[in-house]
Design a protein around this motif. Structure first.
Motif, mmCIF file in Angstrom:
data_model
loop_
_atom_site.group_PDB
_atom_site.id
_atom_site.type_symbol
_atom_site.label_atom_id
_atom_site.label_comp_id
_atom_site.label_asym_id
_atom_site.label_seq_id
_atom_site.Cartn_x
_atom_site.Cartn_y
_atom_site.Cartn_z
ATOM 1 N N THR A 1 0.814 -1.219 0.000
ATOM 2 C CA THR A 1 0.000 0.000 0.000
ATOM 3 C C THR A 1 0.849 1.271 0.000
ATOM 4 O O THR A 1 0.368 2.328 -0.354
ATOM 5 N N GLU A 2 2.110 1.145 0.439
ATOM 6 C CA GLU A 2 2.926 2.359 0.545
ATOM 7 C C GLU A 2 4.259 2.181 -0.181
ATOM 8 O O GLU A 2 4.735 1.062 -0.370
ATOM 9 N N ARG A 3 4.863 3.309 -0.498
ATOM 10 C CA ARG A 3 6.188 3.283 -1.145
ATOM 11 C C ARG A 3 7.181 2.555 -0.234
ATOM 12 O O ARG A 3 7.932 1.697 -0.689
ATOM 13 N N TYR A 4 7.201 2.917 1.040
ATOM 14 C CA TYR A 4 8.019 2.213 2.032
ATOM 15 C C TYR A 4 7.064 1.513 2.986
ATOM 16 O O TYR A 4 6.295 2.191 3.689
ATOM 17 N N ALA A 5 7.094 0.195 3.008
ATOM 18 C CA ALA A 5 6.107 -0.545 3.802
ATOM 19 C C ALA A 5 6.389 -0.418 5.292
ATOM 20 O O ALA A 5 7.543 -0.434 5.729
ATOM 21 N N ALA A 6 5.318 -0.310 6.058
ATOM 22 C CA ALA A 6 5.441 -0.250 7.515
ATOM 23 C C ALA A 6 5.435 -1.669 8.081
ATOM 24 O O ALA A 6 5.004 -2.625 7.419
ATOM 25 N N GLN A 7 5.912 -1.764 9.312
ATOM 26 C CA GLN A 7 6.072 -3.090 9.953
ATOM 27 C C GLN A 7 4.812 -3.962 9.902
ATOM 28 O O GLN A 7 4.907 -5.155 9.578
ATOM 29 N N PRO A 8 3.616 -3.427 10.236
ATOM 30 C CA PRO A 8 2.459 -4.335 10.248
ATOM 31 C C PRO A 8 2.197 -4.966 8.878
ATOM 32 O O PRO A 8 1.816 -6.129 8.777
ATOM 33 N N GLU A 9 2.428 -4.193 7.825
ATOM 34 C CA GLU A 9 2.176 -4.719 6.482
ATOM 35 C C GLU A 9 3.234 -5.772 6.102
ATOM 36 O O GLU A 9 2.908 -6.801 5.497
ATOM 37 N N ILE A 10 4.479 -5.532 6.488
ATOM 38 C CA ILE A 10 5.534 -6.518 6.176
ATOM 39 C C ILE A 10 5.278 -7.810 6.956
ATOM 40 O O ILE A 10 5.464 -8.911 6.439
ATOM 41 N N LEU A 11 4.808 -7.645 8.183
ATOM 42 C CA LEU A 11 4.492 -8.836 8.984
ATOM 43 C C LEU A 11 3.319 -9.604 8.352
ATOM 44 O O LEU A 11 3.326 -10.839 8.312
ATOM 45 N N ARG A 12 2.337 -8.866 7.831
ATOM 46 C CA ARG A 12 1.212 -9.542 7.132
ATOM 47 C C ARG A 12 1.739 -10.320 5.927
ATOM 48 O O ARG A 12 1.308 -11.428 5.632
ATOM 49 N N TYR A 13 2.691 -9.710 5.231
ATOM 50 C CA TYR A 13 3.285 -10.360 4.059
ATOM 51 C C TYR A 13 3.995 -11.660 4.474
ATOM 52 O O TYR A 13 3.817 -12.711 3.835
ATOM 53 N N ALA A 14 4.775 -11.589 5.555
ATOM 54 C CA ALA A 14 5.482 -12.796 6.026
ATOM 55 C C ALA A 14 4.477 -13.898 6.362
ATOM 56 O O ALA A 14 4.679 -15.074 6.008
ATOM 57 N N ASN A 15 3.387 -13.519 6.993
ATOM 58 C CA ASN A 15 2.359 -14.520 7.332
ATOM 59 C C ASN A 15 1.669 -15.051 6.082
ATOM 60 O O ASN A 15 1.355 -16.239 5.994
ATOM 61 N N HIS A 16 1.452 -14.162 5.133
ATOM 62 C CA HIS A 16 0.842 -14.585 3.868
ATOM 63 C C HIS A 16 1.712 -15.646 3.182
ATOM 64 O O HIS A 16 1.213 -16.681 2.732
ATOM 65 N N VAL A 17 3.013 -15.375 3.154
ATOM 66 C CA VAL A 17 3.943 -16.319 2.509
ATOM 67 C C VAL A 17 3.933 -17.645 3.273
ATOM 68 O O VAL A 17 3.834 -18.734 2.669
ATOM 69 N N ALA A 18 3.996 -17.553 4.602
ATOM 70 C CA ALA A 18 4.028 -18.785 5.412
ATOM 71 C C ALA A 18 2.763 -19.613 5.197
ATOM 72 O O ALA A 18 2.824 -20.847 5.102
ATOM 73 N N ASP A 19 1.622 -18.933 5.089
ATOM 74 C CA ASP A 19 0.363 -19.668 4.890
ATOM 75 C C ASP A 19 0.262 -20.204 3.462
ATOM 76 O O ASP A 19 -0.135 -21.342 3.230
ATOM 77 N N ARG A 20 0.642 -19.368 2.513
ATOM 78 C CA ARG A 20 0.516 -19.746 1.093
ATOM 79 C C ARG A 20 1.333 -20.999 0.770
ATOM 80 O O ARG A 20 0.937 -21.829 -0.036
ATOM 81 N N PHE A 21 2.506 -21.106 1.427
ATOM 82 C CA PHE A 21 3.377 -22.255 1.157
ATOM 83 C C PHE A 21 3.337 -23.274 2.309
ATOM 84 O O PHE A 21 4.215 -24.136 2.415
ATOM 85 N N ASP A 22 2.323 -23.118 3.141
ATOM 86 C CA ASP A 22 2.052 -24.084 4.213
ATOM 87 C C ASP A 22 3.310 -24.365 5.051
ATOM 88 O O ASP A 22 3.658 -25.515 5.308
ATOM 89 N N LEU A 23 3.961 -23.298 5.476
ATOM 90 C CA LEU A 23 5.239 -23.455 6.172
ATOM 91 C C LEU A 23 5.088 -23.641 7.680
ATOM 92 O O LEU A 23 5.937 -24.257 8.321
ATOM 93 N N LYS A 24 4.001 -23.113 8.247
ATOM 94 C CA LYS A 24 3.929 -23.054 9.721
ATOM 95 C C LYS A 24 3.917 -24.438 10.361
ATOM 96 O O LYS A 24 4.362 -24.588 11.502
ATOM 97 N N LYS A 25 3.440 -25.432 9.620
ATOM 98 C CA LYS A 25 3.354 -26.762 10.228
ATOM 99 C C LYS A 25 4.752 -27.333 10.565
ATOM 100 O O LYS A 25 4.859 -28.231 11.391
ATOM 101 N N ASP A 26 5.780 -26.803 9.934
ATOM 102 C CA ASP A 26 7.135 -27.280 10.225
ATOM 103 C C ASP A 26 7.945 -26.293 11.055
ATOM 104 O O ASP A 26 9.170 -26.361 11.085
ATOM 105 N N ILE A 27 7.239 -25.366 11.679
ATOM 106 C CA ILE A 27 7.941 -24.397 12.543
ATOM 107 C C ILE A 27 7.492 -24.619 13.982
ATOM 108 O O ILE A 27 6.296 -24.666 14.267
ATOM 109 N N GLN A 28 8.447 -24.781 14.852
ATOM 110 C CA GLN A 28 8.138 -24.902 16.278
ATOM 111 C C GLN A 28 8.338 -23.524 16.908
ATOM 112 O O GLN A 28 9.467 -23.061 17.046
#
Ligand code: NA7
Length: 539
Positions: A78-105
């Motif tokens: 949404t912004e030229r320089y992304a703020a922390q909450p949006e980057i964190l949403r992106y990290a979660n999006h990637v983790a969910d999209r590639f089903d990564l969380k099941k292998d993270i403790q």
């Protein structure tokens, strides 16, 4: 096989952008993998650094993964320089999209990692006493993740609330009506001070070293620009990957003093109005020639003078080190904030902190009474996160001891005496912190994934950087840093912010494209500089 709770092909420490991508790729090799993460969620830096105003200083269209075209196309910033909450949403999006969380403790801190030469396995131990083994150990622990709480006398005695920018409460903090103190004026402080000042009754900024900062000119991301970039995202990234820091911008070859003052001012002004870290690319010799650099320093000092109304405050805000040799900041209203009546700059060069007391902070000339105290005091950079884990390699040698006189690596990804251990984009001797972090992470993960595939094909099970290759690389890292102004400034790049840390300029500054070519060359020569063997039995 040592007594352990479970065994894997690879163990990854950390679930930030490096850990997530490593997990994705290694699973893709058919490996069994588990990642361990101290936090309760993914995101690393962007999970922990939740202070007001936390924002990336690389533009959002560049600060993202490129391994999946679909991912790149579907995600919109949404912004030229992304703020922390949006980057964190992106990290979660990637983790969910590639089903990564099941292998993270999650909620699991790794306290030790020991290599066993007879089995060829790493055993990691968690704070809770669990033990896990793996053939490969991937340290995705970040370069700015080990919090630095300075040893100021009386630190524990303050009666009010204490915070560190990198361990910010998830629920946020309300400073309304409060007298707030903040120690530090690095990037985290520069981002948070303007926002905290708006809320607090009074903000006292305790500054030891003034900071150069240029305006970010952050704004909503222009949908047309987004579409233009996305229409050839790969081409856009490939062009940027040819630039010195893998971050977009113009890097001029013109020598600073070859143009007259009016022309220099025009060039600096244009970049000041644009707002990018590549302000430093205004001239070809800005970070190698002190006389050239002085013109950039003076330009920013003049700006501070123009912005800050009280001449004494302006003077106190003026840095005098070589601009760029501590991380340049980009800000939204930083210097302007010192014009507010509820903000006081405390110049610790004139009146150092004597101690922290129950009521607040006592400097050499007075007591500042506070309700809340924020430490924006940074990190034990690059080596801190590794050295805080008891890592032991061949013959039980501790990494801390191996690096006692300064860290040594081969290509920043491996270190002699620690077989099958890889560091991702944070290791000393890698471009990491001087590059665009996510592409650098991908490059490292791709490199080690190829190594592991190569080893699997040949039934090899042990890889280790040779002492000789390591020495040559360390020498090269030092050689390319020597002609620059970086090593002479006290910064976290050289470990100067941590008392007793060996003074070494840690990042690789030979240029991102040069580094990538070097890795390709090493790979094409059957991993030249690494000793590969198959003497250990498989997991
Ligand atoms: P930084 O950039 O390391 O800044 C830390 C600040 O804290 C810096 O101004 C330090 O002053 C100051 N500091 C540290 N210890 C003390 C003590 N004992 N007394 C007073 N002041 C102190 O950390 P940030 O979190 O702001 O940013 C880290 C990186 O994140 C940044 O470079 C970007 O890449 C993103 P000093 O300069 O050491 O005199």
């Amino acid at each position: 096989m040592p007594n352990s709770d479970a065994s894997f092909d690879s163990i990854i420490v950390g679930a930030g952008f490096a850990g997530l991508y490593a997990l994705h790729r290694l699973r893709g090799l058919g490996q069994s993998v588990r990642a361990f993460e101290t936090g309760s969620g993914v995101g690393g830096t962007w999970y922990w650094n939740r202070y007001p105003g936390a924002r990336c200083d690389v533009e959002s269209m560049q600060y993202s993964y490129q391994f999946s075209d679909e991912l790149a196309q579907e995600w919109s910033w949404t912004e030229r320089y992304a703020a922390q909450p949006e980057i964190l949403r992106y990290a979660n999006h990637v983790a969910d999209r590639f089903d990564l969380k099941k292998d993270i403790q999650f909620n699991t801190k790794i306290t030790s990692a020991h290599y066993d030469e007879t089995t060829g396995l790493w055993t990691v131990t968690t704070e809770g006493g669990e033990r896990f083994t793996a053939r490969y150990l991937i340290m995705a622990t970040g370069c700015l993740s080990a919090t630095n709480f300075p040893a100021i006398k009386g630190r524990e005695s303050f009666a009010g609330a204490t915070y560190h920018t990198s361990r910010w409460p998830h629920e946020g903090v309300n400073f309304t009506g409060k007298r707030v103190g903040i120690i530090g004026t690095g990037s985290s402080a520069v981002q948070s001070i303007p926002l905290i000042a708006r809320e607090a009754k009074h903000l006292f900024v305790f500054q030891r070293t003034p900071t150069y900062s240029i305006p970010a000119h952050n704004k909503p991301l222009d949908p047309e620009e987004e579409q233009r970039i996305k229409s050839d995202y790969r081409g856009f990234r490939a062009r940027i990957a040819q630039l010195a820091f893998d971050v977009d911008g113009e890097f001029s070859d013109t020598l600073t003093l070859s143009v007259n003052e009016a022309e220099r001012r025009r060039v600096y002004d244009a970049r000041w109005s644009y707002g990018r870290l590549s302000w430093l690319g205004a001239f070809g010799d800005l970070i190698t020639d002190f006389k050239a650099n002085e013109t950039g320093q003076q330009y920013i000092r003049n700006k501070i003078n123009e912005i800050v109304k009280d001449p004494q405050v302006a003077e106190a805000l003026m840095p005098n080190h070589a601009v760029g040799t501590k991380r340049l900041c980009i800000d939204t209203g930083y210097y302007e904030t010192f014009n507010r009546p509820n903000v006081t700059l405390v110049d610790l060069r004139r009146t150092p902190i004597d101690e922290i007391v129950t009521e607040g902070v006592r400097t050499s000339d007075r007591l500042y009474e506070l309700d809340a105290l924020i430490f924006a005091t940074g990190f034990d950079a690059m080596t801190g996160a590794l050295n805080r884990i008891d890592i032991r390699g061949v013959k039980g040698r501790a990494l801390k001891d191996a690096w006692a006189a300064g860290p040594k690596t081969y290509l920043g990804v491996a270190t002699a005496g620690f077989p099958n251990l890889f560091m991702i984009a944070a290791g000393p001797g890698s471009p990491g912190v001087l590059s665009n972090m996510i592409p650098s992470i991908e490059q490292h993960v791709n490199f080690i994934t190829q190594i592991m595939a190569h080893m699997a094909e040949r039934q090899l099970s042990r890889i280790e950087a040779t002492e000789e290759a390591q020495e040559t690389w360390v020498q090269h890292v030092n050689e390319v840093a020597a002609p620059t102004l970086f090593p002479s400034t006290n910064s976290w790049y050289v470990g100067a912010n941590i008392p007793g840390k060996p003074r070494i300029f840690m990042p690789y500054i030979g240029g991102y494209p040069v580094y990538v070519e070097k890795c390709k060359d090493v790979a094409s020569k059957n991993y030249e500089g690494f000793a590969l063997s198959g003497s250990n039995r498989q997991v």
